[in-house]
Design a protein around this motif. Structure first.
Motif, short mmCIF file in Angstrom:
data_model
loop_
_atom_site.label_atom_id
_atom_site.label_comp_id
_atom_site.label_asym_id
_atom_site.label_seq_id
_atom_site.Cartn_x
_atom_site.Cartn_y
_atom_site.Cartn_z
N THR A 274 -44.70 30.79 32.61
CA THR A 274 -45.44 30.92 31.35
C THR A 274 -46.79 31.59 31.57
N ARG A 278 -48.03 35.16 29.90
CA ARG A 278 -49.18 35.24 29.00
C ARG A 278 -50.38 35.93 29.63
N ASP A 363 -47.12 22.67 28.53
CA ASP A 363 -47.16 23.67 27.47
C ASP A 363 -48.55 23.75 26.84
N GLN A 364 -49.17 22.59 26.66
CA GLN A 364 -50.51 22.57 26.07
C GLN A 364 -51.53 23.25 26.97
N LYS A 367 -51.01 27.06 26.96
CA LYS A 367 -51.56 27.66 25.74
C LYS A 367 -53.08 27.71 25.79
N SER A 368 -53.69 26.65 26.32
CA SER A 368 -55.15 26.61 26.40
C SER A 368 -55.68 27.68 27.35
N ALA A 370 -54.20 30.53 28.07
CA ALA A 370 -54.03 31.83 27.40
C ALA A 370 -55.12 32.06 26.37
N THR A 371 -55.48 31.02 25.63
CA THR A 371 -56.53 31.14 24.62
C THR A 371 -57.87 31.48 25.26
#
Length: 381
Positions: A274, A278, A363-364, A367-368, A370-371
């Motif tokens: 992941t 990303r 997953d969290q 995502k963090s 990537a942000t």
């Protein structure tokens, strides 16, 4: 635990497993006697102590009397290194280690140098692995011990211990391995590894802090690190804690089942995929791609300082591979020994997963990350 707090620092320390706590709880009020006392109170504590010793031995595949309880991994390492040096000075004074050993090995070796030890520190390749052939070339007639960690605490790289042990056995040299990070994650049977001494650390294994063990192969006489009464068959003075031993013993009993690591490995691998999807080339793997602990993912975020990025991952507990001092960034000795370029290594973050890590947490965090790296936050210089 609040939903915004995610623990991915299991290589630093693990929580006490509820089953470990349950095994210890009765000993808080009962079995309070001295295990060396010959009456009923002592015999109860002694029974708990020896049961725990058997559980550790079962995990390592050794005899019960080859297990010595210690206060943790650092003491076990010191006991192995100093014990061999002082007991074998008439045979030699040379010890071999690698540049990526834990400070609990490298610092005692520096101390032994002040007492006349000759220490050879071998380099590793860019994945953090030592060449077994280099170990063989370093052995001299004065070599008494080789100490190579089983798996690295920062990048997770697993060393070729089995291959090294064949060399040390043939040359009549003792082999110690610091298995603090590997016990409970990958197989650590002492006969399969071929080691003479092996270190266990409780708090890396879902047991409490303050307890560990050293495996000492039958026939080895080490000078005790702690002198006093004849506890632990004369190898470590000090009244044993049946309470802490019970915790380590239960943790070792649970660790005989390595199947949870299959799930952890799948989460770790999915996390890496992941991140690559990303972040692309902005994220680089540190450590061996295959010979690596199943729970460890050490990556560098290019263009970032690891501590800066981690600070922006609100609630995520992980570790960095560099330290900032007065505007400059210093790589960890492990990354430096691996030859990681400073501009890459300064962005290192170690995510180490555990048995209770969930897919939702991974997953969290992904995502963090990537942000953060796609955002407008100021990057490290």
């Amino acid at each position: 635990m609040p939903t915004n707090e995610i623990y991915l620092d299991f290589n630093a320390s693990t929580p006490v497993d509820p089953r470990v706590a349950a095994a210890m709880r009765p000993l808080l009020e009962n079995a309070f006697g001295n295990p060396s006392s010959p009456h009923w109170a002592g015999s109860t504590a002694k029974a708990a102590l020896e049961r725990a010793r058997g559980q550790v031995a079962d995990l390592l595949g050794c005899a019960d009397d080859e297990v010595v309880f210690t206060s943790g991994g650092s003491e076990a390492n010191n006991m192995a290194l100093k014990g061999v040096f002082f007991s074998r000075r008439n045979r030699g004074d040379h010890i071999i280690a690698t540049a990526v050993e834990h400070p609990a090995v490298l610092v005692p070796l520096r101390f032994l140098e002040t007492l006349g030890a000759c220490v050879t520190v071998l380099p590793v390749d860019h994945t953090g692995r030592v060449d077994a052939a280099a170990v063989e070339r370093a052995i001299t007639p004065r070599t008494v011990l080789v100490s190579v960690m089983h798996a690295n605490n920062e990048v997770g790289t697993v060393q070729p211990i089995e291959e090294i042990s064949r060399i040390t056995r043939a040359r009549g040299v003792l082999l110690h391995t610091d298995a603090a990070q590997s016990v409970g994650k990958i197989p650590t049977r002492v006969d399969d590894l071929g080691v003479d001494l092996l270190t266990v650390a409780g708090h890396k294994l879902y047991a409490p802090k303050g307890v560990g063990a050293l495996y000492i192969r039958h026939g080895l006489d080490l000078e005790p690190l702690v002198h006093g009464a004849g506890h632990e068959r004369g190898r470590r003075a000090g009244t044993e804690s049946a309470l802490l031993a019970a915790g380590l013993g239960e943790a070792c009993a649970l660790a005989r089942d390595l199947s949870p690591m299959d799930t952890v490995r799948a989460l770790r691998d999915g996390f890496w995929v992941t991140l690559r999807e990303r972040a692309g080339d902005r994220v680089v793997l540190n450590g061996h791609p295959e010979h690596r602990l199943p729970n460890t993912l050490n990556v560098s975020f290019v263009g970032w300082v690891g501590a800066d990025l981690l600070a922006r991952l609100d609630g995520v507990a992980a570790s960095t591979g560099s330290a900032c001092h007065v505007g400059s960034v210093k790589l960890s000795p492990v990354l430096e020994a691996m030859g990681i370029a400073p501009e890459i290594g300064k962005g290192a973050v170690r995510f180490s997963l555990g048995r209770r890590t969930t897919a939702e947490e991974i997953d969290q965090v992904a995502k963090s990350v990537a942000t953060v790296i796609d955002g407008s936050c100021t990057r490290g210089n």
